[in-house]
Write a protein that holds these residues in place. Structure first.
Motif, short mmCIF file in Angstrom:
data_model
loop_
_atom_site.label_atom_id
_atom_site.label_comp_id
_atom_site.label_asym_id
_atom_site.label_seq_id
_atom_site.Cartn_x
_atom_site.Cartn_y
_atom_site.Cartn_z
N UNK A 328 0.52 -1.15 -0.03
CA UNK A 328 0.02 0.02 -0.03
C UNK A 328 0.58 1.52 0.04
N UNK A 329 1.80 1.20 0.50
CA UNK A 329 2.67 2.14 0.88
C UNK A 329 4.02 2.37 -0.32
N UNK A 330 5.06 1.18 -0.58
CA UNK A 330 6.15 1.70 -1.32
C UNK A 330 5.11 1.57 -2.66
N UNK A 331 4.49 0.40 -3.05
CA UNK A 331 4.37 0.57 -4.52
C UNK A 331 2.97 1.23 -4.78
N UNK A 332 1.75 1.40 -4.29
CA UNK A 332 1.06 2.27 -3.90
C UNK A 332 1.28 3.59 -4.52
N UNK A 333 2.05 4.44 -3.66
CA UNK A 333 3.14 5.85 -3.64
C UNK A 333 3.25 6.17 -4.86
N UNK A 334 4.41 5.09 -4.50
CA UNK A 334 6.01 5.47 -5.87
C UNK A 334 4.78 5.08 -7.59
N UNK A 335 3.71 4.13 -7.36
CA UNK A 335 3.19 3.78 -8.90
C UNK A 335 2.32 5.11 -9.29
N UNK A 336 1.65 6.14 -8.41
CA UNK A 336 1.22 6.89 -8.44
C UNK A 336 2.12 8.19 -9.23
#
Length: 411
Positions: A328-336
């Motif tokens: 939720x943090x690493x993947x979610x924030x970095x993708x956006x």
């Protein structure tokens, strides 16, 4: 004198081009089809964002027992799979199909071949969700075919462009494919997927380490040189290579075993190393430009995940705290962060975060923090779970609404 300087710079550029044997990046083919199929980031960023929001809107009533899906996976596995092997591969594909032409100097995938890949991805989402009707084996074959095609396409481009340094990215896509196959087999024969989940998470974390380790200091340096001269980030170097290798080893240990004092100490050491790495990129000097700052915020969840995994190894927090920090943090924030920046840059917009883009960033960071909090604060679990779900949906649907028109019209 100015003309002479320009001649010298042009000559130097030509010499560097010959030394690297890398041709200049060509223009697009004479493409006459829909704009959304003119470049890989356009359909996959948009569809990935829409699906990321839809999957959580469906998951919440499934989690609460108010909705039943016709999937062969248990509810938790469907949720994890569609986040890990559903939305994320779409975004990764959009990034790779946009970056590889710059890496190799070759023309991008567009038009009919790109449409075929989009259709295969969509069929995979349908097959997994409706796998009771079509059978688990058919669902697996349809689903994993997307990553197989992406691995083949990226490998072909890297080999054809003789861009050997990025073979490791292709290798990680292959590992993600292997993890997806393992997920399906494990879920069918064991009833639940565990190793397939951890393999996929480890690959995504490694991709963030590698790609983030190149683009974050690079984009930060570019902005600082232009807008805020002074202390600059350290470029990708031997220190980063060492950390990535050590972290890969730690993740391999974590895949096999998640508890014990030695495992906890190793994971904590990896977390500290990534804190040091992040500090070398001087993110504290980018507060004025959220388009750059969000990259640092997203990467901060990588050391947070290692430290939470360490705490879980000592039974201080539940194991899922680290998983949600990474995903939720690493993947979610970095993708956006990457989706917004790439969409602006490749559609000819100014590289700055508008108010609506900043709201997307606030929503996704809120979702990540709330989801981690729902794990480690049992008394507030349900309230924080609702906050996390709604903020996640707002972030990804917000991207689709704000950036969708840019992605669907010509540059």
């Amino acid at each position: 004198r100015g003309v002479r300087i320009n001649e010298l710079l042009e000559r130097r550029s030509s010499v560097e081009c010959m030394m690297t044997q890398r041709p200049p990046v060509p223009r697009l083919r004479d493409y006459q089809g829909p704009a959304i199929l003119s470049y890989g980031f356009r359909p996959f960023f948009l569809l990935g964002a829409v699906y990321a929001g839809l999957a959580i809107l469906v998951w919440l009533p499934v989690f609460l027992g108010e909705l039943t899906l016709r999937t062969a996976f248990i509810p938790r596995d469907w949720h994890v799979h569609e986040m890990l092997y559903g939305y994320l591969p779409a975004v990764i594909t959009g990034f790779l199909f946009t970056a590889i032409p710059s890496w190799t100097g070759r023309l991008p995938v567009q038009g009919t071949p790109l449409l075929v890949l989009v259709i295969v991805w969509l069929l995979g989402r349908f097959a997994v969700t409706c796998s009771v009707g079509i059978g688990w084996l058919a669902a697996m074959l349809i689903d994993v075919s997307f990553l197989a095609l992406i691995a083949a396409a990226t490998g072909r481009e890297v080999f054809a462009g003789r861009n050997w340094r990025n073979l490791k990215v292709v290798a990680l896509v292959v590992l993600l494919l292997i993890g997806n196959i393992a997920f399906h087999l494990e879920a069918h024969f064991s009833g639940a997927a565990d190793y397939g989940i951890r393999v996929g998470i480890a690959v995504v974390v490694l991709l963030i380490m590698l790609i983030g380790g190149r683009i974050i200091p690079s984009f930060t340096r570019n902005w600082l040189v232009r807008e805020n001269p002074g202390r600059l980030p350290s470029p990708f170097a031997g220190f980063d290579v060492t950390i990535v290798i050590l972290s890969a080893a730690m993740l391999l240990v974590w895949i096999v075993r998640q508890d014990g004092g030695l495992v906890g100490c190793l994971l904590a050491a990896a977390g500290v190393l990534h804190v040091i790495r992040l500090g070398r990129w001087v993110g504290d000097r980018t507060l004025k430009e959220r388009l750059v700052l969000i990259l640092h915020v997203g990467y901060a969840f990588i050391p947070a995940g290692f430290l939470l995994a360490s705490a879980a190894a000592f039974d201080l927090v539940p194991a899922s705290a680290a998983i949600h920090a990474w995903m939720a943090g690493g993947a979610g924030v970095m993708t956006l962060a990457v989706m917004t920046r790439a969409s602006l840059g490749h559609t000819g917009q100014q590289l700055t975060a508008s108010l609506s883009t900043q709201r997307i960033y606030v929503a996704i960071v809120t979702a990540a923090i709330a989801r981690i909090g729902a794990v480690i604060l049992p008394a507030w679990s349900m309230a924080l779970l609702y906050v996390a779900a709604l903020a996640w949906v707002a972030a990804f649907f917000g991207f689709a609404v704000c950036f969708g028109p840019l992605l669907m019209r010509p540059r």
